[in-house]
Design an enzyme around this catalytic site. Structure first.
Site, PDB file in Angstrom:
ATOM      1  N   ALA A   1       0.802  -1.290   0.100  1.00 52.36           N
ATOM      2  CA  ALA A   1       0.029  -0.014  -0.179  1.00 52.36           C
ATOM      3  C   ALA A   1       0.953   1.273   0.022  1.00 52.36           C
ATOM      4  O   ALA A   1       1.585   1.558   0.903  1.00 52.36           O
ATOM      5  CB  ALA A   1      -0.890  -0.011   1.062  1.00 52.36           C
TER       6      ALA A   1
ATOM      7  N   ILE B   1       0.556   5.133  -0.228  1.00 55.21           N
ATOM      8  CA  ILE B   1      -0.352   6.176  -0.175  1.00 55.21           C
ATOM      9  C   ILE B   1       0.068   7.593  -0.305  1.00 55.21           C
ATOM     10  O   ILE B   1       1.411   7.787   0.401  1.00 55.21           O
ATOM     11  CB  ILE B   1      -1.207   5.952   1.410  1.00 55.21           C
ATOM     12  CG1 ILE B   1      -1.733   4.759   1.538  1.00 55.21           C
ATOM     13  CG2 ILE B   1      -2.102   7.157   1.627  1.00 55.21           C
ATOM     14  CD1 ILE B   1      -2.128   4.397   3.003  1.00 55.21           C
TER      15      ILE B   1
ATOM     16  N   HIS C   1       7.665  11.700  -2.627  1.00 54.57           N
ATOM     17  CA  HIS C   1       7.787  10.168  -2.299  1.00 54.57           C
ATOM     18  C   HIS C   1       7.136   9.173  -2.742  1.00 54.57           C
ATOM     19  O   HIS C   1       7.572   8.272  -3.155  1.00 54.57           O
ATOM     20  CB  HIS C   1       8.255  10.127  -0.879  1.00 54.57           C
ATOM     21  CG  HIS C   1       8.480   8.793  -0.210  1.00 54.57           C
ATOM     22  ND1 HIS C   1       7.795   7.844   0.421  1.00 54.57           N
ATOM     23  CD2 HIS C   1       9.752   8.172  -0.366  1.00 54.57           C
ATOM     24  CE1 HIS C   1       8.671   6.841   0.682  1.00 54.57           C
ATOM     25  NE2 HIS C   1       9.936   6.953   0.371  1.00 54.57           N
TER      26      HIS C   1
END
Length: 153
Positions: free
Chosen positions: A81, A83, A89
């Site tokens: 995951a 996000i 980044h």
């Protein structure tokens, strides 16, 4: 007459490697649970699934390459995951983890991209077993189907 090849979802006798990111573990553990349940539902024995934990999605490509080169598995499923935050980044990590597909092509093994790339935590939660289903379960089913499809070619 056109010949059509269509694979089934019977995973009996298949061996799968699941590479799962520890980063955002509250999401990735649900993806992993979904994947393991999906494998079970499709006839893959528990002892025929190996789970490899990596620090994050960025580290996946080198592990995928090593696993693919081992020739021990019929497929590799990558779960993670990524996000989006306030910095760039996200773009670097998502871009690096996306390289896993080319490794599958290079080694002629299905490598399934079950890495969530979302803008918000809420979107990730939705895709890890709530409103939008469980993308880990979908990735495992895709792996089973792709192994069977490649065996038909």
């Amino acid at each position: 007459m056109i010949q059509e090849l269509k694979a089934d979802l019977n995973g009996k006798g298949q061996k799968h490697c699941v590479i799962v990111s520890r980063f955002n573990e509250f999401i990735t553990e649900n993806l992993l649970k979904g994947a393991l349940e999906s494998f079970r539902m499709h006839g893959v024995r528990e002892e025929d699934v190996t789970v490899v934990r990596v620090p994050g999605a960025y580290e996946m490509p080198v592990v995928v390459a090593k696993v693919a080169a081992s020739k021990k598995y019929n497929s590799i499923v990558c779960l993670g995951a990524v996000i989006r935050g306030a910095t760039a980044h996200f773009d670097f990590v998502a871009g690096e983890s996306a390289k896993i597909g080319s490794i599958g092509v290079q080694h002629s093994i299905p490598v399934v991209f079950g890495v969530l790339t979302t803008d918000t935590i809420e979107q990730a939660i939705e895709r890890a077993g709530t409103k939008a289903g469980n993308k880990g379960a979908e990735a495992a089913a895709t792996a089973v189907e792709m192994v069977n499809l490649l065996s038909l070619l």
